[in-house]
Design a protein around this motif. Structure first.
Motif, PDB file in Angstrom:
ATOM      1  N   TRP A 110      45.151  34.716  29.995  1.00 41.82           N
ATOM      2  CA  TRP A 110      45.546  33.594  30.840  1.00 41.82           C
ATOM      3  C   TRP A 110      46.286  34.085  32.079  1.00 41.82           C
ATOM      4  N   ALA A 111      47.209  35.030  31.887  1.00 43.68           N
ATOM      5  CA  ALA A 111      48.005  35.535  33.006  1.00 43.68           C
ATOM      6  C   ALA A 111      47.118  36.139  34.089  1.00 43.68           C
ATOM      7  N   LEU A 112      46.160  36.974  33.677  1.00 44.83           N
ATOM      8  CA  LEU A 112      45.291  37.623  34.658  1.00 44.83           C
ATOM      9  C   LEU A 112      44.279  36.655  35.241  1.00 44.83           C
ATOM     10  N   ASN A 113      43.762  35.733  34.444  1.00 45.45           N
ATOM     11  CA  ASN A 113      42.798  34.771  34.981  1.00 45.45           C
ATOM     12  C   ASN A 113      43.437  33.863  36.028  1.00 45.45           C
ATOM     13  N   MET A 114      44.733  33.601  35.901  1.00 45.01           N
ATOM     14  CA  MET A 114      45.437  32.838  36.932  1.00 45.01           C
ATOM     15  C   MET A 114      45.737  33.691  38.158  1.00 45.01           C
ATOM     16  N   THR A 115      46.208  34.915  37.922  1.00 41.85           N
ATOM     17  CA  THR A 115      46.677  35.772  39.013  1.00 41.85           C
ATOM     18  C   THR A 115      45.536  36.356  39.821  1.00 41.85           C
ATOM     19  N   VAL A 116      44.555  36.939  39.151  1.00 42.78           N
ATOM     20  CA  VAL A 116      43.461  37.639  39.830  1.00 42.78           C
ATOM     21  C   VAL A 116      42.609  36.670  40.647  1.00 42.78           C
ATOM     22  N   ALA A 117      42.457  35.448  40.162  1.00 46.80           N
ATOM     23  CA  ALA A 117      41.707  34.454  40.935  1.00 46.80           C
ATOM     24  C   ALA A 117      42.310  34.271  42.319  1.00 46.80           C
ATOM     25  N   GLY A 118      43.641  34.309  42.406  1.00 45.88           N
ATOM     26  CA  GLY A 118      44.305  34.177  43.699  1.00 45.88           C
ATOM     27  C   GLY A 118      44.115  35.391  44.582  1.00 45.88           C
ATOM     28  N   ILE A 119      44.119  36.581  43.982  1.00 45.39           N
ATOM     29  CA  ILE A 119      43.902  37.802  44.758  1.00 45.39           C
ATOM     30  C   ILE A 119      42.529  37.765  45.419  1.00 45.39           C
ATOM     31  N   VAL A 120      41.516  37.360  44.655  1.00 42.84           N
ATOM     32  CA  VAL A 120      40.149  37.286  45.206  1.00 42.84           C
ATOM     33  C   VAL A 120      40.051  36.141  46.210  1.00 42.84           C
ATOM     34  N   ALA A 121      40.793  35.049  45.970  1.00 43.35           N
ATOM     35  CA  ALA A 121      40.788  33.939  46.926  1.00 43.35           C
ATOM     36  C   ALA A 121      41.306  34.390  48.290  1.00 43.35           C
ATOM     37  N   HIS A 122      42.349  35.198  48.304  1.00 41.66           N
ATOM     38  CA  HIS A 122      42.862  35.712  49.581  1.00 41.66           C
ATOM     39  C   HIS A 122      41.817  36.590  50.267  1.00 41.66           C
ATOM     40  N   GLN A 123      41.118  37.397  49.492  1.00 40.63           N
ATOM     41  CA  GLN A 123      40.036  38.203  50.069  1.00 40.63           C
ATOM     42  C   GLN A 123      38.987  37.304  50.713  1.00 40.63           C
ATOM     43  N   SER A 124      38.678  36.197  50.057  1.00 38.40           N
ATOM     44  CA  SER A 124      37.707  35.249  50.604  1.00 38.40           C
ATOM     45  C   SER A 124      38.203  34.636  51.908  1.00 38.40           C
ATOM     46  N   ALA A 125      39.491  34.275  51.949  1.00 33.37           N
ATOM     47  CA  ALA A 125      40.048  33.690  53.172  1.00 33.37           C
ATOM     48  C   ALA A 125      39.960  34.665  54.337  1.00 33.37           C
ATOM     49  N   LYS A 132      37.685  36.693  54.764  1.00 35.18           N
ATOM     50  CA  LYS A 132      36.264  36.794  55.112  1.00 35.18           C
ATOM     51  C   LYS A 132      35.692  35.427  55.478  1.00 35.18           C
ATOM     52  N   ASP A 133      36.558  34.554  56.046  1.00 34.10           N
ATOM     53  CA  ASP A 133      36.142  33.226  56.509  1.00 34.10           C
ATOM     54  C   ASP A 133      35.496  32.389  55.422  1.00 34.10           C
ATOM     55  N   GLY A 134      36.026  32.493  54.200  1.00 29.66           N
ATOM     56  CA  GLY A 134      35.567  31.626  53.131  1.00 29.66           C
ATOM     57  C   GLY A 134      34.347  32.104  52.380  1.00 29.66           C
ATOM     58  N   GLU A 135      33.994  33.361  52.516  1.00 32.75           N
ATOM     59  CA  GLU A 135      32.833  33.893  51.799  1.00 32.75           C
ATOM     60  C   GLU A 135      32.999  33.671  50.291  1.00 32.75           C
ATOM     61  N   LEU A 136      31.911  33.252  49.625  1.00 31.30           N
ATOM     62  CA  LEU A 136      31.943  33.022  48.185  1.00 31.30           C
ATOM     63  C   LEU A 136      31.966  34.365  47.457  1.00 31.30           C
ATOM     64  N   LEU A 137      33.013  34.580  46.641  1.00 27.67           N
ATOM     65  CA  LEU A 137      33.198  35.853  45.958  1.00 27.67           C
ATOM     66  C   LEU A 137      33.311  35.625  44.447  1.00 27.67           C
ATOM     67  N   LYS A 138      32.819  36.579  43.688  1.00 29.71           N
ATOM     68  CA  LYS A 138      32.931  36.539  42.238  1.00 29.71           C
ATOM     69  C   LYS A 138      34.302  37.062  41.804  1.00 29.71           C
ATOM     70  N   ILE A 139      34.796  36.535  40.697  1.00 31.18           N
ATOM     71  CA  ILE A 139      36.137  36.852  40.204  1.00 31.18           C
ATOM     72  C   ILE A 139      36.009  37.594  38.870  1.00 31.18           C
TER      73      ILE A 139
END
Length: 411
Positions: free
Chosen positions: A382-397, A399-406
């Motif tokens: 649970w801890a990593l699924n919450m945290t890592v999703a945000g790390i990848v979300a920042h990467q997406s931001a 890249k102008d919103g590019e859809l990325l896998k988590i």
């Protein structure tokens, strides 16, 4: 290693017993005297099932260490020092004044100058890590390397996917208990959502979820090595992401995220160590159940209606806010009427605490998971699924919103 000695709080006063009325716990404040978000008296309001009494199942006391007494004094804010099944045998903070104040609040005379020294103490079974966020993963790895259970403040790791994998493998390898103290997990509304979800009140799955963490920051909130100043919003995502993960136990599988370029000076890239251009980030996730979730983190949004909130929708009903509660199809409403949606009682001396009365339940859950030899509620997955999703979300931001896998974690 340089250490900032900026006097955020009058630690001598805290050590002497500066407490919030009615809570028995220290009330953290910023240097200008403002109450830190989540630590106001109103943030202690919660619903506990007073018709029941906590039953002590175990006689033994876990020998525990507490590390970190910084801006929020988190090290002593989860009532671990008051739990009948805990003995605090040592405390630590890098700054001597803070360490001394922490020792007084925890009523523990034994101190260590650092976590690295504390972990060598073979008498300690478990450590709560409340250090600076960039050090959480490294410190938790160090604790587990020395054979001790560990709990940590949020987030699990700091913008680092490699550290996330290292944490995951360490927990699997050692079998030790790891828990992240995500406060939203024990908000009254999220607790009720989780109970309704487990009973099937929303239907077979959550179709849509929302969560947000709005922490208005017009001026910098300083901290150890300035880690809070200008941080990428989605690197601190768990207060919002909990409104899916801690309800369903599911995860986010893909993300497209939009960032807002702030005009607030310290949130501009030339003025923060992260070169982060965004004052807020808004992520749209696909979920492991096939649904969608919108999760927002913002430092440049003034929201007077509350900063840590969420809502969920299923095929049979929705929980939209604390005021409206659950609404759904007739059969779902009848089911929910049979459920006890109040949090269970806490041990004597353990206060519900701040952040919606979540502190006491989190500390108690960590203690009981060790005594009962089971994984804790907010476990490594649970801890990593919450945290890592945000790390990848920042990467997406970026890249102008590019859809990325988590990356996905299960436990």
């Amino acid at each position: 290693m340089p250490v900032s000695r900026r006097p955020f709080i009058t630690y001598a006063a805290l050590g002497a017993g500066l407490l919030t009325a009615g809570t028995g716990m220290a009330m953290p404040q910023e240097q200008d005297g403002k109450t830190i978000a989540g630590f106001g008296v109103e943030d202690t309001k919660t619903e506990i099932d007073t018709s029941k009494v906590w039953q002590q199942k175990f006689d033994r006391k876990i020998k525990m260490g507490l590390v970190g007494f910084g801006l929020c004094q988190f090290g002593t804010n989860f009532s671990l020092q008051n739990h009948p099944n805990v003995e605090i045998v040592a405390v630590s903070d890098l700054i001597p004044e803070r360490c001394a104040a922490m020792a007084q609040v925890a009523q523990c005379p034994k101190t260590y100058p650092s976590l690295e020294e504390m972990v060598k103490d073979d008498s300690i079974e478990a450590i709560f890590v409340a250090t600076d966020a960039p050090s959480h993963a490294r410190h938790c790895l160090e604790v587990m390397k020395h054979g001790k259970h560990v709990a940590t403040a949020v987030p699990a790791t700091w913008g680092n996917l490699e550290e996330a994998d290292m944490l995951y493998e360490m927990v699997k390898k050692t079998g030790l208990n790891y828990m992240m103290f995500e406060t939203s997990a024990f908000h009254d509304d999220l607790y009720a959502m989780r109970e309704i979800y487990k009973a099937g009140g929303f239907g077979s799955e959550l179709v849509y979820s929302e969560g947000e963490y709005f922490h208005w920051s017009p001026t910098p909130i300083d901290s150890y090595k300035g880690w809070r100043i200008g941080l990428p919003p989605q690197w601190y995502p768990t207060h919002g992401n909990a409104y899916y993960v801690c309800v369903s136990g599911g995860s986010f599988t893909e993300v497209s995220c939009v960032g807002h370029r702030s005009t607030i000076p310290h949130l501009m890239p030339e003025n923060n160590i992260y070169k982060n251009p965004f004052g807020s980030e808004y992520a749209l996730f696909k979920t492991s159940e096939g649904g969608a979730a919108r999760m927002a983190v913002a430092w440049d949004v003034y929201n007077p209606f509350g900063g840590e909130k969420g809502r969920v929708c299923g095929q049979n009903g929705a929980f939209w806010n604390e005021q409206s509660g659950f609404g759904g199809l007739p059969e779902a409403m009848e089911l929910v009427k049979t459920l006890n949606l109040k949090k269970p009682p806490l041990p004597p001396g353990v206060e519900p605490g701040y952040h919606g009365g979540s502190h006491g339940p989190l500390g108690n859950e960590f203690v009981m998971s060790i005594l009962e030899n089971r994984k804790p509620l907010v476990n490594i997955a649970w801890a990593l699924n919450m945290t890592v999703a945000g790390i990848v979300a920042h990467q997406s931001a970026l890249k102008d919103g590019e859809l990325l896998k988590i990356p996905q974690y299960s436990f």
